[in-house]
Design an enzyme around this catalytic site. Structure first.
Site, PDB file in Angstrom:
ATOM      1  N   HIS A 185       0.824  -1.214   0.000  1.00 32.73           N
ATOM      2  CA  HIS A 185       0.000   0.000   0.000  1.00 32.73           C
ATOM      3  C   HIS A 185       0.848   1.250   0.000  1.00 32.73           C
ATOM      4  O   HIS A 185       0.603   2.206  -0.715  1.00 32.73           O
ATOM      5  CB  HIS A 185      -0.832   0.042   1.298  1.00 32.73           C
ATOM      6  CG  HIS A 185      -2.185  -0.491   1.106  1.00 32.73           C
ATOM      7  ND1 HIS A 185      -2.676  -1.544   1.821  1.00 32.73           N
ATOM      8  CD2 HIS A 185      -3.163  -0.107   0.267  1.00 32.73           C
ATOM      9  CE1 HIS A 185      -3.891  -1.796   1.427  1.00 32.73           C
ATOM     10  NE2 HIS A 185      -4.220  -0.949   0.487  1.00 32.73           N
ATOM     11  N   ARG A 287      -5.802   0.105 -17.353  1.00 28.67           N
ATOM     12  CA  ARG A 287      -6.233  -1.117 -16.679  1.00 28.67           C
ATOM     13  C   ARG A 287      -7.751  -1.051 -16.513  1.00 28.67           C
ATOM     14  O   ARG A 287      -8.259  -0.111 -15.886  1.00 28.67           O
ATOM     15  CB  ARG A 287      -5.560  -1.235 -15.317  1.00 28.67           C
ATOM     16  CG  ARG A 287      -4.038  -1.448 -15.378  1.00 28.67           C
ATOM     17  CD  ARG A 287      -3.452  -1.567 -13.979  1.00 28.67           C
ATOM     18  NE  ARG A 287      -2.101  -2.106 -13.971  1.00 28.67           N
ATOM     19  CZ  ARG A 287      -1.008  -1.367 -13.776  1.00 28.67           C
ATOM     20  NH1 ARG A 287      -1.108  -0.064 -13.567  1.00 28.67           N
ATOM     21  NH2 ARG A 287       0.182  -1.933 -13.776  1.00 28.67           N
ATOM     22  N   ARG A 323      -6.222  -2.269 -22.068  1.00 29.65           N
ATOM     23  CA  ARG A 323      -5.997  -3.704 -21.865  1.00 29.65           C
ATOM     24  C   ARG A 323      -7.320  -4.385 -21.540  1.00 29.65           C
ATOM     25  O   ARG A 323      -8.079  -3.900 -20.692  1.00 29.65           O
ATOM     26  CB  ARG A 323      -5.020  -3.897 -20.712  1.00 29.65           C
ATOM     27  CG  ARG A 323      -4.818  -5.370 -20.393  1.00 29.65           C
ATOM     28  CD  ARG A 323      -3.765  -5.576 -19.348  1.00 29.65           C
ATOM     29  NE  ARG A 323      -4.219  -5.180 -18.024  1.00 29.65           N
ATOM     30  CZ  ARG A 323      -3.424  -5.138 -16.953  1.00 29.65           C
ATOM     31  NH1 ARG A 323      -2.149  -5.437 -17.076  1.00 29.65           N
ATOM     32  NH2 ARG A 323      -3.895  -4.798 -15.785  1.00 29.65           N
ATOM     33  N   GLU A 412       4.236 -10.835 -20.797  1.00 25.12           N
ATOM     34  CA  GLU A 412       4.437 -10.853 -19.341  1.00 25.12           C
ATOM     35  C   GLU A 412       4.881 -12.228 -18.868  1.00 25.12           C
ATOM     36  O   GLU A 412       5.069 -12.448 -17.679  1.00 25.12           O
ATOM     37  CB  GLU A 412       3.136 -10.536 -18.612  1.00 25.12           C
ATOM     38  CG  GLU A 412       2.366  -9.370 -19.156  1.00 25.12           C
ATOM     39  CD  GLU A 412       1.143  -9.057 -18.336  1.00 25.12           C
ATOM     40  OE1 GLU A 412       1.297  -8.410 -17.302  1.00 25.12           O
ATOM     41  OE2 GLU A 412       0.035  -9.487 -18.718  1.00 25.12           O
ATOM     42  N   ASN A 435       6.291  -6.164 -14.614  1.00 23.35           N
ATOM     43  CA  ASN A 435       5.975  -6.620 -13.245  1.00 23.35           C
ATOM     44  C   ASN A 435       5.770  -8.132 -13.240  1.00 23.35           C
ATOM     45  O   ASN A 435       6.372  -8.863 -12.458  1.00 23.35           O
ATOM     46  CB  ASN A 435       4.707  -5.939 -12.712  1.00 23.35           C
ATOM     47  CG  ASN A 435       4.760  -4.432 -12.846  1.00 23.35           C
ATOM     48  OD1 ASN A 435       5.831  -3.859 -12.916  1.00 23.35           O
ATOM     49  ND2 ASN A 435       3.608  -3.794 -12.910  1.00 23.35           N
ATOM     50  N   ASP A 436       4.896  -8.584 -14.142  1.00 28.34           N
ATOM     51  CA  ASP A 436       4.659 -10.028 -14.197  1.00 28.34           C
ATOM     52  C   ASP A 436       5.812 -10.761 -14.860  1.00 28.34           C
ATOM     53  O   ASP A 436       6.151 -11.873 -14.454  1.00 28.34           O
ATOM     54  CB  ASP A 436       3.338 -10.319 -14.926  1.00 28.34           C
ATOM     55  CG  ASP A 436       2.159 -10.173 -13.976  1.00 28.34           C
ATOM     56  OD1 ASP A 436       2.229 -10.736 -12.868  1.00 28.34           O
ATOM     57  OD2 ASP A 436       1.176  -9.495 -14.326  1.00 28.34           O
ATOM     58  N   ARG A 446       5.099 -11.390  -6.766  1.00 29.98           N
ATOM     59  CA  ARG A 446       5.279  -9.941  -6.755  1.00 29.98           C
ATOM     60  C   ARG A 446       4.662  -9.260  -5.538  1.00 29.98           C
ATOM     61  O   ARG A 446       4.926  -8.097  -5.273  1.00 29.98           O
ATOM     62  CB  ARG A 446       4.728  -9.311  -8.045  1.00 29.98           C
ATOM     63  CG  ARG A 446       3.254  -9.539  -8.235  1.00 29.98           C
ATOM     64  CD  ARG A 446       2.787  -9.122  -9.609  1.00 29.98           C
ATOM     65  NE  ARG A 446       2.399  -7.721  -9.667  1.00 29.98           N
ATOM     66  CZ  ARG A 446       1.840  -7.152 -10.723  1.00 29.98           C
ATOM     67  NH1 ARG A 446       1.619  -7.861 -11.828  1.00 29.98           N
ATOM     68  NH2 ARG A 446       1.486  -5.893 -10.715  1.00 29.98           N
ATOM     69  N   CYS A 483       5.167  -1.304 -20.301  1.00 35.06           N
ATOM     70  CA  CYS A 483       4.191  -0.633 -19.447  1.00 35.06           C
ATOM     71  C   CYS A 483       4.277  -1.107 -17.993  1.00 35.06           C
ATOM     72  O   CYS A 483       3.424  -0.788 -17.185  1.00 35.06           O
ATOM     73  CB  CYS A 483       2.777  -0.817 -19.983  1.00 35.06           C
ATOM     74  SG  CYS A 483       2.229  -2.519 -19.986  1.00 35.06           S
TER      75      CYS A 483
HETATM   76  C1  PEP Z   1       2.805  -5.863 -15.587  1.00 34.77           C
HETATM   77  O1  PEP Z   1       2.600  -7.011 -15.203  1.00 34.77           O
HETATM   78  O2  PEP Z   1       3.946  -5.367 -15.721  1.00 34.77           O
HETATM   79  C2  PEP Z   1       1.677  -4.973 -15.895  1.00 34.77           C
HETATM   80  C3  PEP Z   1       1.873  -3.789 -16.439  1.00 34.77           C
HETATM   81  O3  PEP Z   1       0.434  -5.405 -15.555  1.00 34.77           O
HETATM   82  P1  PEP Z   1      -0.138  -5.422 -14.055  1.00 34.77           P
HETATM   83  O4  PEP Z   1       0.845  -4.713 -13.195  1.00 34.77           O
HETATM   84  O5  PEP Z   1      -1.467  -4.756 -14.126  1.00 34.77           O
HETATM   85  O6  PEP Z   1      -0.234  -6.882 -13.787  1.00 34.77           O
HETATM   86 MG    MG Z   2       0.637  -7.899 -15.449  1.00 32.45          MG
END
Ligand code: PEP
Ligand code: MG
Length: 552
Positions: A185, A287, A323, A412, A435-436, A446, A483
């Site tokens: 958070h 998103r 997306r 991803e 991120n993924d 994550r 992204c």
């Molecule tokens: C990611 O996974 O990098 C991404 C941009 O999607 P999210 O963070 O919404 O899973």
């Molecule tokens: Mg993702």
């Protein structure tokens, strides 16, 4: 204490200031007899109540307005003669001051609660006063977000959403938390508001009130005894960032003029205006989960269309990448995902879940096509969590059938990065979700603080996968964007461009820092920096190698 403490830096901010610790609520005192005489205990308690009242009154005076009224009401409660009498009785009976306050205030609180209404609501305020008095008696800092009366570096175990919502950003120069990872958070709030933050600093408990520290989010470090040289460097960086934030909003470009469109990651249409104000040249990731998460069924085509139109209207003539619904794992939807899955991150999520519920995908694509027809934006759509060539092909066909002219896929999952040269020919573009991609490459959840160290997109294993996608983009002439959070790290953004990425999309608060860093390097230099990072064996070495080449 070591000269430098490390954690996970959020954003690129740097700050220098005195520490103010946020204390956890004091543990409830046990029902024990005092070692002191009742008169001595009574004097301690009176002093503590006076000190807390004075502190609350002075905070009220500084805050003014409604906050002052609330704090003054608290002071009056703390001074209530019946309450003080109830404390005194317990002290005279030989109890400790801490227990006497705890028990008497709790009794009063109960009475207020049974009265209900306005007085009932004041019960929580009374509990807060009791905690403050107990902390004072013990010589501990007052619970809650501290207010030392000047700008400070807030150090906390972690922050509750209610605390973070009330943070006074003029006073809090930086945040340091002992717990939390990059997606906690605190991290999300800090990133969204552009607050300098380092989270997951295990040794931050050693910091003491008033100690001057440097919080360097870019270096993920807290410098505990900064030299004058380090302080001067920080002052220079703070001025440079302020100048970059105030600079004219030019389009993203490298030093040699190579264009690098800088786009925004958005989670709702309401966030669009701020992104435009910060110079976003479009949207690289919208998103759509917000439309679905608060409900127990999918929203109608009309409801969705209205939201998409609102978004697209903020970007006339600009690219907006939306997306398709990315449900599952960290974003579960009861009507779409199976709650019984043992490994939801590896389960029926993202595009897999949409293909198992075609109706939802079709409705979303219909709403998007209708919104595009009603507005001037250049709408692109993409599928989340694509892991095979067939999936890429299927989604692209679906989108085209619904009248959407530009459809692409998110990369991803390592399989789709490795197969990018096969995937790009069957779709319109790729957007790398780092991120993924990092989570799946490093096999590190994550959301889990204990493995946050592995969730680092600088890892050469992740960079090698990105290189595959960049190279496939070059060969096929198809656009490749990033992204994920990696695009918001200025030096990593340069590396991504050096690996063949064409556009970057990030939280709008990060745009100014990335714009500034890109303007310092040519395309050739970006490629050299990327090569240095790729050749490293560890994430830390990759970052250092990039820094070394960038500084030449
Ligand atoms: C990611 O996974 O990098 C991404 C941009 O999607 P999210 O963070 O919404 O899973
Ligand atoms: Mg993702």
């Amino acid at each position: 204490m070591p000269e430098s403490l490390t954690g996970t830096g959020i954003g690129q901010g740097v700050a220098y200031g005195p520490v103010a610790r946020m204390a956890p609520p004091p543990a409830p005192p046990a029902d024990t007899d005092s070692q002191l005489k009742p008169e001595q205990e009574s004097a301690r308690v009176k002093e503590a109540i006076q000190a807390v009242s004075a502190e609350l009154a002075s905070r009220g005076e500084t805050a003014g307005g409604q906050a002052q009224e609330v704090l003054e009401a608290q002071v009056m409660m703390a001074q209530d003669p019946t309450l003080l009498e109830a404390v005194e009785q317990r002290v005279q009976a030989g109890k400790t001051g801490e227990f006497a306050v705890h028990a008497a205030f709790a009794e009063f609180q109960e009475t207020l609660q049974t009265l209900g209404g306005y007085l009932g609501e004041r019960a929580a305020d009374l509990a807060d006063v009791a905690l403050r008095v107990i902390a004072h008696l013990r010589g501990e800092p007052a619970p809650g977000v501290p207010d030392p009366g000047h700008p400070f570096v807030l150090v906390a175990q972690d922050l509750a959403p209610a605390d973070t919502a009330l943070l006074d950003l003029d006073k809090v120069q930086a945040l340091v938390t002992i717990e939390g990872g990059p997606t906690s958070h605190t991290a999300i709030l800090a990133r969204g508001k552009g607050i300098t933050a380092v989270v997951g600093v295990k040794d931050a408990a050693q910091l003491s009130d008033g100690q001057q520290v440097i919080v360097d989010a870019a270096a993920s470090a807290i410098i505990t005894e900064p030299s004058q040289e380090q302080i001067d460097d920080v002052t220079r960086r703070i001025e440079e960032r302020a100048a970059a934030a105030a600079a004219p909003l030019t389009p993203g470009a490298l030093a040699d003029g190579t264009e690098v469109p800088l786009l925004a990651n958005l989670g709702s249409p309401e966030a669009a205006q701020e992104a435009v104000d910060l110079g976003a040249e479009g949207v690289g990731l919208f998103r759509t989960e917000f439309l679905f998460l608060s409900s127990d069924k999918a929203p109608s085509v009309a409801e969705q269309r209205e939201s998409y139109i609102k978004l697209l209207q903020a970007f006339p003539g600009k690219k907006v990448v939306v997306r398709a619904l990315d449900a599952g794992a960290d974003k579960p939807l009861p009507f779409l995902n199976d709650a019984e899955e043992e490994n939801p991150a590896l389960g029926l999520r993202g595009l897999r879940a949409l293909l198992a519920n075609e109706e939802i995908l079709r409705d979303q694509l219909t709403a998007l096509a209708e919104a595009e027809a009603a507005t001037e934006a250049d709408l692109w759509v993409m599928a989340p969590m694509v892991s095979t060539v067939e999936e890429a092909e299927t989604f692209t066909k679906f989108a085209t059938q619904h009248g959407l002219k530009t459809a692409g896929v998110m990369i991803e999952v390592p399989s789709s990065a490795l197969l990018a040269d096969k995937i790009l020919p069957v779709t319109g573009f790729a957007s790398i979700g780092t991120n993924d991609l990092t989570q799946y490459t490093m096999a590190a959840d994550r959301l889990l603080g204990s493995v946050a160290g592995l969730q680092d997109p600088w890892h050469p294993a992740v960079l090698r996968l990105i290189r595959e996608v960049g190279a496939a983009g070059d060969h096929t002439g198809k656009p490749v964007g990033v992204c994920g959070e990696a695009a918001a790290d200025p030096l990593l953004a340069v590396v991504l461009i050096g690996l063949g990425v064409n556009t970057l999309s990030m939280a709008p608060a990060a745009l100014a820092d990335v714009r500034l860093e890109l303007s310092r390097h040519t395309k050739d230099q970006a490629e050299a920096i990327a090569q240095a990072a790729l050749a490293a064996s560890t994430a830390a070495d990759a970052r250092q190698a990039a820094l070394d080449v960038a500084a030449r």
